[in-house]
Design a protein around this motif. Structure first.
Motif, PDB file in Angstrom:
ATOM      1  N   LEU A 126      25.381 -20.450  79.253  1.00  0.00           N
ATOM      2  CA  LEU A 126      26.396 -21.019  78.373  1.00  0.00           C
ATOM      3  C   LEU A 126      25.725 -21.721  77.202  1.00  0.00           C
ATOM      4  N   ALA A 127      26.279 -21.520  76.018  1.00  0.00           N
ATOM      5  CA  ALA A 127      25.750 -22.179  74.828  1.00  0.00           C
ATOM      6  C   ALA A 127      26.864 -22.350  73.806  1.00  0.00           C
ATOM      7  N   PHE A 128      26.752 -23.374  72.994  1.00  0.00           N
ATOM      8  CA  PHE A 128      27.684 -23.636  71.911  1.00  0.00           C
ATOM      9  C   PHE A 128      26.949 -23.389  70.590  1.00  0.00           C
ATOM     10  N   ARG A 129      27.439 -22.415  69.811  1.00  0.00           N
ATOM     11  CA  ARG A 129      26.782 -22.022  68.562  1.00  0.00           C
ATOM     12  C   ARG A 129      27.778 -22.086  67.405  1.00  0.00           C
ATOM     13  N   PRO A 130      27.337 -22.530  66.211  1.00  0.00           N
ATOM     14  CA  PRO A 130      28.219 -22.532  65.041  1.00  0.00           C
ATOM     15  C   PRO A 130      28.435 -21.114  64.511  1.00  0.00           C
ATOM     16  N   VAL A 131      29.613 -20.839  64.025  1.00  0.00           N
ATOM     17  CA  VAL A 131      29.948 -19.537  63.467  1.00  0.00           C
ATOM     18  C   VAL A 131      29.481 -19.458  62.010  1.00  0.00           C
ATOM     19  N   ALA A 259      17.972 -12.788  72.444  1.00  0.00           N
ATOM     20  CA  ALA A 259      18.174 -13.946  71.567  1.00  0.00           C
ATOM     21  C   ALA A 259      17.607 -15.214  72.202  1.00  0.00           C
ATOM     22  N   LYS A 260      16.860 -15.970  71.427  1.00  0.00           N
ATOM     23  CA  LYS A 260      16.341 -17.262  71.853  1.00  0.00           C
ATOM     24  C   LYS A 260      17.280 -18.360  71.352  1.00  0.00           C
ATOM     25  N   PRO A 261      17.231 -19.555  71.962  1.00  0.00           N
ATOM     26  CA  PRO A 261      18.157 -20.622  71.541  1.00  0.00           C
ATOM     27  C   PRO A 261      18.063 -20.966  70.058  1.00  0.00           C
ATOM     28  N   GLY A 262      16.864 -20.817  69.463  1.00  0.00           N
ATOM     29  CA  GLY A 262      16.709 -21.177  68.055  1.00  0.00           C
ATOM     30  C   GLY A 262      16.999 -20.053  67.090  1.00  0.00           C
ATOM     31  N   ASP A 263      17.417 -18.902  67.587  1.00  0.00           N
ATOM     32  CA  ASP A 263      17.676 -17.746  66.715  1.00  0.00           C
ATOM     33  C   ASP A 263      19.171 -17.578  66.460  1.00  0.00           C
ATOM     34  N   ASP A 264      19.464 -16.916  65.318  1.00  0.00           N
ATOM     35  CA  ASP A 264      20.824 -16.456  65.081  1.00  0.00           C
ATOM     36  C   ASP A 264      21.098 -15.265  65.998  1.00  0.00           C
ATOM     37  N   VAL A 265      22.354 -14.997  66.253  1.00  0.00           N
ATOM     38  CA  VAL A 265      22.696 -13.938  67.196  1.00  0.00           C
ATOM     39  C   VAL A 265      24.029 -13.314  66.800  1.00  0.00           C
ATOM     40  N   VAL A 266      24.170 -12.022  67.112  1.00  0.00           N
ATOM     41  CA  VAL A 266      25.414 -11.294  66.878  1.00  0.00           C
ATOM     42  C   VAL A 266      26.081 -11.067  68.231  1.00  0.00           C
ATOM     43  N   VAL A 267      27.358 -11.459  68.354  1.00  0.00           N
ATOM     44  CA  VAL A 267      28.071 -11.324  69.619  1.00  0.00           C
ATOM     45  C   VAL A 267      29.462 -10.763  69.374  1.00  0.00           C
ATOM     46  N   CYS A 268      30.044 -10.244  70.438  1.00  0.00           N
ATOM     47  CA  CYS A 268      31.426  -9.775  70.415  1.00  0.00           C
ATOM     48  C   CYS A 268      32.326 -10.807  71.077  1.00  0.00           C
ATOM     49  N   GLN A 273      38.548  -8.633  70.022  1.00  0.00           N
ATOM     50  CA  GLN A 273      39.382  -8.909  68.862  1.00  0.00           C
ATOM     51  C   GLN A 273      38.565  -9.084  67.584  1.00  0.00           C
ATOM     52  N   GLU A 274      37.345  -9.594  67.711  1.00  0.00           N
ATOM     53  CA  GLU A 274      36.502  -9.805  66.535  1.00  0.00           C
ATOM     54  C   GLU A 274      35.041  -9.869  66.956  1.00  0.00           C
ATOM     55  N   LYS A 275      34.168  -9.833  65.945  1.00  0.00           N
ATOM     56  CA  LYS A 275      32.733 -10.006  66.183  1.00  0.00           C
ATOM     57  C   LYS A 275      32.265 -11.180  65.342  1.00  0.00           C
ATOM     58  N   LEU A 276      31.221 -11.830  65.828  1.00  0.00           N
ATOM     59  CA  LEU A 276      30.771 -13.075  65.215  1.00  0.00           C
ATOM     60  C   LEU A 276      29.271 -13.053  65.003  1.00  0.00           C
ATOM     61  N   LEU A 277      28.849 -13.602  63.888  1.00  0.00           N
ATOM     62  CA  LEU A 277      27.435 -13.851  63.631  1.00  0.00           C
ATOM     63  C   LEU A 277      27.253 -15.360  63.755  1.00  0.00           C
ATOM     64  N   LEU A 278      26.439 -15.760  64.715  1.00  0.00           N
ATOM     65  CA  LEU A 278      26.337 -17.161  65.091  1.00  0.00           C
ATOM     66  C   LEU A 278      24.970 -17.738  64.773  1.00  0.00           C
ATOM     67  N   GLY A 279      24.938 -19.040  64.531  1.00  0.00           N
ATOM     68  CA  GLY A 279      23.699 -19.762  64.295  1.00  0.00           C
ATOM     69  C   GLY A 279      23.026 -20.165  65.589  1.00  0.00           C
ATOM     70  N   PRO A 280      21.946 -20.956  65.494  1.00  0.00           N
ATOM     71  CA  PRO A 280      21.205 -21.385  66.687  1.00  0.00           C
ATOM     72  C   PRO A 280      22.063 -22.240  67.609  1.00  0.00           C
ATOM     73  N   VAL A 281      21.592 -22.362  68.844  1.00  0.00           N
ATOM     74  CA  VAL A 281      22.304 -23.161  69.840  1.00  0.00           C
ATOM     75  C   VAL A 281      22.333 -24.620  69.413  1.00  0.00           C
ATOM     76  N   ALA A 282      23.529 -25.194  69.359  1.00  0.00           N
ATOM     77  CA  ALA A 282      23.680 -26.610  69.009  1.00  0.00           C
ATOM     78  C   ALA A 282      23.832 -27.478  70.257  1.00  0.00           C
ATOM     79  N   VAL A 283      24.517 -26.972  71.279  1.00  0.00           N
ATOM     80  CA  VAL A 283      24.675 -27.674  72.556  1.00  0.00           C
ATOM     81  C   VAL A 283      24.445 -26.655  73.663  1.00  0.00           C
ATOM     82  N   ARG A 333      34.018 -23.187  62.442  1.00  0.00           N
ATOM     83  CA  ARG A 333      34.331 -22.788  63.815  1.00  0.00           C
ATOM     84  C   ARG A 333      33.102 -22.936  64.711  1.00  0.00           C
ATOM     85  N   PHE A 334      33.369 -23.186  65.960  1.00  0.00           N
ATOM     86  CA  PHE A 334      32.311 -23.473  66.936  1.00  0.00           C
ATOM     87  C   PHE A 334      32.491 -22.515  68.105  1.00  0.00           C
ATOM     88  N   ALA A 335      31.581 -21.568  68.275  1.00  0.00           N
ATOM     89  CA  ALA A 335      31.725 -20.538  69.298  1.00  0.00           C
ATOM     90  C   ALA A 335      31.144 -21.011  70.633  1.00  0.00           C
TER      91      ALA A 335
END
Length: 600
Positions: A126-131, A259-268, A273-283, A333-335
């Protein structure tokens, strides 16, 4: 002084036995009615009686950890898997390690095998990443989003501007579908709320729980302020198609493995319904200390998952939500990413302090329980593949059950014969009490199977059979106390009341010892033996209930009947047969005072 009237009160508080009997009968009717209302009229059976499903999990080393498969990690993983499976309502599951890299999971019939299979080997990362960028699930046309997307700049006026527009179209469509917009809740001091984007079909809302924040710790670095995702990642984002389940599974596996916690990542999005490009893990997920499903009081029939963070997580969560709230859509948004898939991507309107949050939206009870179950029991130290899945037959357990039931029936028949021959009319009291005990035990076992997933296995059946002897022993103790009083020359009604206090003490001490043994056995053992201990403890408690609320008041009522009060030869209370002494009489020297005031 006038002697107190007979029958008004008794040491056991049975002055009105009719009311006590009515109470226990009403309780029985309520339990039977609840059993039929629940839709389940038979006890839930364990895997040895009903069969079930068996999984074999094989551990594999995670990237960068070639020596992770150790005895300690395997035992830890087995414990987590057992808690996860039991979290589905399965109390008779068997989870054990086999060899150096395998875990065997046996689940009784009646459990959702597909649901269990999805949970037993899930790593729950589990991780919280900014969109950074959000777009519909399908492929995007060229050109791809520019690197400035993560910084909130709009250098690229091509596809980067299309993504938010497409998102807005999806939001409008979702508004039309629901008949009302997904409006933002009004913020309340000292914090605010976060709501899901309308384009997210399974959107959830994260809202502040208004709880005092825990002791803050230094926050982790916030998402990259500049630079944004690489061109390769943007091309991967544009080419990704999340509209099919297979594509979403592949994207999730790639995101989890690479994907490492400090990397950006592409997820579904989990629901495509949508796809997201996310920043590094914040929480990180390890900062979540508790998660549970609960009814959403702000929705007519919705459910939510309530999260709690530790001190460090609460500080980081408040810090990053405050920063995201100041950014434009979709960077506000916060994914919430679980195993490489976005479970939710809510829009943040302000910082959310306090260390508590709620994930709400289109949850039903099952999906809320699933997510809360995985989050509560943490991530596995190893990754697992399910190498075999087989169906377990209940043929052997069925044969053993039949043999056990035959033995129990023979034992019960011998008890009944003994009671009839030795106690005659009193045997009716004993048999009626055994019937009441059987009804209470059966209905409670059925209801517990529905409520907490209690499953009846062979040792549990053995515990129920042993309980027959414990219950019969309580009747015998009381009957013998009453007969002793009759031998002393007292009539039946005083004998019933005077014999009860001593019989009560003996019964309570005996049942306490049995219950203590069952409790110790339940605590120190595991697996099927716990079923024996649980059933033994339950039937011991019910024995106390039956003796106090049925046997004793029934004896009080029967003592008023001529058949028993007159000592009929077939009543089991014949003074001549018992060798009673002559009736007690008042002394000649003190004719006005009774010899035994208690008898009056």
């Amino acid at each position: 002084m006038a002697a107190p009237k007979k029958g008004r009160r008794s040491p056991g508080g049975q002055g009105r036995p009719g009311r006590v009997l009515a109470f226990i009968l009403i309780a029985m009717v309520a339990l039977v009615g609840g059993m039929f209302a629940s839709g389940q009229t038979t006890p839930r059976l364990g895997i040895d009686l009903a069969g079930g499903t068996s999984f074999t999990l094989e551990a594999k080393n995670q990237p960068g950890q070639p020596n992770a498969i150790t005895t300690t990690n395997m035992n830890t993983a087995a414990g987590i898997i057992e808690r996860r499976v039991n979290g589905l309502g399965v109390t008779e599951s068997e989870v054990q390690t086999q060899g150096k890299k395998h875990i065997i999971v046996n689940i009784p019939k009646g459990t959702n095998a597909k649901q269990a299979r999805e949970q037993v080997g899930t790593t729950a990362q589990l991780a919280f990443r900014p969109v950074l960028v959000a777009a519909p699930a399908g492929k995007l046309p060229e050109p791809t989003p520019s690197a400035s997307a993560g910084a909130g700049k709009d250098k690229d006026k091509g596809d980067k501007s299309k993504a938010p527009k497409d998102t807005d179209k999806a939001k409008d469509a979702e508004k039309d579908k629901k008949g009302k917009p997904s409006g933002t809740p009004t913020a309340s001091a000292p914090g605010s709320s976060a709501t899901p984007s309308g384009s997210h079909g399974q959107g959830r809302a994260v809202t502040e729980a208004l709880k005092a924040p825990q002791a803050p710790k230094p926050p982790t670095p916030s998402p990259k302020p500049s630079g944004g995702p690489s061109n390769d990642l943007q091309k991967q984002f544009a080419a990704l198609d999340c509209s099919t389940k297979e594509a979403r599974s592949q994207a999730a596996k790639k995101a989890s493995d690479q994907a490492k916690p400090g990397d950006d990542v592409v997820v579904c999005d989990k629901d495509g319904q949508e796809k997201l490009l996310l920043g590094p893990v914040a929480v990180e997920g390890r900062d979540v200390t508790d998660a549970k499903a609960a009814l959403d009081t702000q929705r007519a029939s919705g459910w939510q998952v309530q999260l709690k963070f530790n001190g460090s997580g609460a500080k980081k969560f408040a810090d990053v939500t405050g920063k995201l709230a100041a950014k434009p859509e979709p960077q506000n948004r916060f994914a919430i990413v679980l195993d490489g898939q976005a479970v939710s991507a809510p829009r943040v309107n302000g910082p959310i302090p306090g260390g508590s949050a709620e994930i709400s939206g289109n949850f039903d009870q099952s999906s809320a329980d699933d997510l809360a179950n995985i989050l509560s029991y943490g991530a596995l130290p190893l990754s697992f593949d399910i190498v075999t899945e087989t169906t377990v037959s209940a043929a052997l357990g069925g044969e053993q059950l039949r043999a056990g039931l035959i033995a129990g029936a023979i034992g019960l028949a011998l008890v009944v014969i003994y009671l009839v021959v030795y106690y005659r009319g009193l045997a009716l009291v004993a048999l009626a009490s055994l019937a009441v005990s059987a009804v209470l035990t059966y209905t409670i076992m059925v209801l517990l199977g529905k409520a907490i997933g209690f499953a009846l296995n062979l040792p549990a059946v053995c515990g129920a059979i042993v309980a027959i002897g414990i219950t019969a022993d309580s009747f015998i103790v009381y009957f013998e106390r009453v007969r002793d009083e009759i031998r002393e020359g007292r009539s039946l009604r005083p004998a019933v009341e005077r014999g009860w206090p001593r019989a009560r003490r003996t019964i309570l001490v005996s049942d306490f010892v049995s219950f203590l043994a069952a409790a110790v056995l339940f605590i120190v053992t595991v697996g099927k033996v716990q079923g024996f201990a649980f059933t033994l403890g339950l039937t011991t408690l019910l024995d106390v209930v039956v003796v106090f609320f049925f046997t004793k008041p029934l004896m009080t009522l029967l003592a008023r009947r001529k058949f028993f009060a007159s000592g009929h030869p077939w009543s089991g209370l014949d003074p001549k047969r018992l060798g009673a002494k002559p009736p007690l009489r008042a002394s000649r020297r003190r004719p006005s005072a009774p010899v035994d005031p208690k008898e009056a």
